[in-house]
Motif scaffolding. Structure first.
Motif, PDB file in Angstrom:
ATOM      1  N   SER A 132       0.849  -1.197   0.000  1.00 29.49           N
ATOM      2  CA  SER A 132       0.000   0.000   0.000  1.00 29.49           C
ATOM      3  C   SER A 132       0.877   1.237   0.000  1.00 29.49           C
ATOM      4  CB  SER A 132      -0.892   0.020   1.243  1.00 29.49           C
ATOM      5  OG  SER A 132      -1.758  -1.092   1.284  1.00 29.49           O
ATOM      6  N   CYS A 133       0.382   2.273  -0.653  1.00 29.52           N
ATOM      7  CA  CYS A 133       1.051   3.571  -0.660  1.00 29.52           C
ATOM      8  C   CYS A 133      -0.003   4.613  -0.333  1.00 29.52           C
ATOM      9  CB  CYS A 133       1.675   3.850  -2.021  1.00 29.52           C
ATOM     10  SG  CYS A 133       2.353   5.517  -2.201  1.00 29.52           S
ATOM     11  N   ALA A 134       0.089   5.167   0.860  1.00 32.68           N
ATOM     12  CA  ALA A 134      -0.847   6.195   1.289  1.00 32.68           C
ATOM     13  C   ALA A 134      -0.241   7.564   1.034  1.00 32.68           C
ATOM     14  CB  ALA A 134      -1.173   6.018   2.770  1.00 32.68           C
ATOM     15  N   ALA A 135      -0.980   8.395   0.299  1.00 37.91           N
ATOM     16  CA  ALA A 135      -0.475   9.712  -0.078  1.00 37.91           C
ATOM     17  C   ALA A 135      -1.197  10.811   0.696  1.00 37.91           C
ATOM     18  CB  ALA A 135      -0.654   9.930  -1.575  1.00 37.91           C
ATOM     19  N   SER A 136      -0.440  11.793   1.131  1.00 30.66           N
ATOM     20  CA  SER A 136      -1.023  12.993   1.721  1.00 30.66           C
ATOM     21  C   SER A 136      -0.349  14.189   1.081  1.00 30.66           C
ATOM     22  CB  SER A 136      -0.852  13.009   3.238  1.00 30.66           C
ATOM     23  OG  SER A 136       0.519  12.942   3.587  1.00 30.66           O
TER      24      SER A 136
ATOM     25  N   ILE B  85       0.517   7.657  -9.482  1.00 32.14           N
ATOM     26  CA  ILE B  85       1.436   7.074  -8.517  1.00 32.14           C
ATOM     27  C   ILE B  85       2.029   5.806  -9.102  1.00 32.14           C
ATOM     28  CG2 ILE B  85       1.586   5.864  -6.292  1.00 32.14           C
ATOM     29  CD1 ILE B  85       0.004   8.082  -5.047  1.00 32.14           C
ATOM     30  N   ALA B  86       3.306   5.634  -8.903  1.00 28.14           N
ATOM     31  CA  ALA B  86       4.042   4.502  -9.455  1.00 28.14           C
ATOM     32  C   ALA B  86       4.712   3.706  -8.355  1.00 28.14           C
ATOM     33  CB  ALA B  86       5.095   4.999 -10.444  1.00 28.14           C
TER      34      ALA B  86
ATOM     35  N   LEU C 114       2.517   1.956 -12.911  1.00 29.68           N
ATOM     36  CA  LEU C 114       2.017   3.301 -12.628  1.00 29.68           C
ATOM     37  C   LEU C 114       0.524   3.322 -12.887  1.00 29.68           C
ATOM     38  CD1 LEU C 114       3.456   6.727 -13.501  1.00 29.68           C
ATOM     39  CD2 LEU C 114       1.276   6.096 -14.538  1.00 29.68           C
ATOM     40  N   ILE C 115      -0.196   4.096 -12.066  1.00 27.40           N
ATOM     41  CA  ILE C 115      -1.630   4.236 -12.284  1.00 27.40           C
ATOM     42  C   ILE C 115      -1.998   5.710 -12.243  1.00 27.40           C
ATOM     43  CG2 ILE C 115      -2.235   3.974  -9.829  1.00 27.40           C
ATOM     44  CD1 ILE C 115      -4.679   2.296 -10.872  1.00 27.40           C
TER      45      ILE C 115
ATOM     46  N   ASP D  12      -7.481   3.641  -4.726  1.00 27.96           N
ATOM     47  CA  ASP D  12      -8.703   4.016  -4.026  1.00 27.96           C
ATOM     48  C   ASP D  12      -8.596   5.519  -3.814  1.00 27.96           C
ATOM     49  OD1 ASP D  12     -10.695   4.661  -2.183  1.00 27.96           O
ATOM     50  OD2 ASP D  12     -10.522   2.735  -1.142  1.00 27.96           O
ATOM     51  N   ASN D  13      -9.232   6.280  -4.699  1.00 30.23           N
ATOM     52  CA  ASN D  13      -9.086   7.734  -4.632  1.00 30.23           C
ATOM     53  C   ASN D  13      -9.667   8.310  -3.343  1.00 30.23           C
ATOM     54  OD1 ASN D  13      -8.054   7.360  -7.196  1.00 30.23           O
ATOM     55  ND2 ASN D  13      -9.083   9.150  -8.042  1.00 30.23           N
ATOM     56  N   ALA D  14     -10.703   7.696  -2.829  1.00 29.83           N
ATOM     57  CA  ALA D  14     -11.301   8.192  -1.597  1.00 29.83           C
ATOM     58  C   ALA D  14     -10.310   8.119  -0.439  1.00 29.83           C
ATOM     59  CB  ALA D  14     -12.560   7.399  -1.270  1.00 29.83           C
ATOM     60  N   LYS D  15      -9.448   7.111  -0.465  1.00 26.56           N
ATOM     61  CA  LYS D  15      -8.431   6.954   0.577  1.00 26.56           C
ATOM     62  C   LYS D  15      -7.091   7.533   0.141  1.00 26.56           C
ATOM     63  CE  LYS D  15     -10.412   2.734   2.557  1.00 26.56           C
ATOM     64  NZ  LYS D  15     -10.162   1.308   2.902  1.00 26.56           N
TER      65      LYS D  15
END
Length: 122
Positions: free
Chosen positions: A21-25, A34-35, A50-51, A73-76
């Motif tokens: 998982s990669c959580a972005a802020s 994100i890749a 990459l997506i 998951d754009n919401a997250k």
């Protein structure tokens, strides 16, 4: 301030699976991509997948096509890398990176996470 935090790295046997998982802020996935990259000891950092956030358009490296799947998951504001049929040569530190380009070129990445270790061994 952009922050990318990877998680999910572990020790797994050959043939096994892991999901990273990669959580972005501070970076809105809707407007970028994100890749996932990896770097094994003594080797160059390698782009894997990459997506694009707005439509889930995806790119894959030949080395992982068919075994790894990237999703978001754009919401997250989180991107995942599902890795199946793992091989010993998949052992590496896995990094996620954020970009405003639709390219797996390492020079197109704007931000990087700290990495998570994946070890494939019996």
């Amino acid at each position: 301030q952009v922050q990318l935090v990877e998680s999910g790295g572990d020790l797994v046997q050959p043939g096994g699976s892991l999901r990273l998982s990669c959580a972005a802020s501070g970076f809105t996935l809707d407007f970028g991509a994100i890749a996932w990259f990896r770097q094994a000891p003594g080797k160059a950092r390698e782009g894997l997948a990459l997506i694009r956030g707005r439509d889930s358009g995806a790119l894959y490296a030949d080395s992982v096509q068919g075994r790894f799947t990237i999703s978001r998951d754009n919401a997250k504001n989180t991107v995942y890398l599902q890795m199946n049929s793992l091989k010993t040569e998949d052992t590496a530190v896995y990094y996620c990176a954020a970009s405003y380009s639709y390219s797996l070129n390492i020079n197109s990445m704007n931000y990087w996470g700290q990495g998570t270790q994946v070890t494939v061994s019996s």
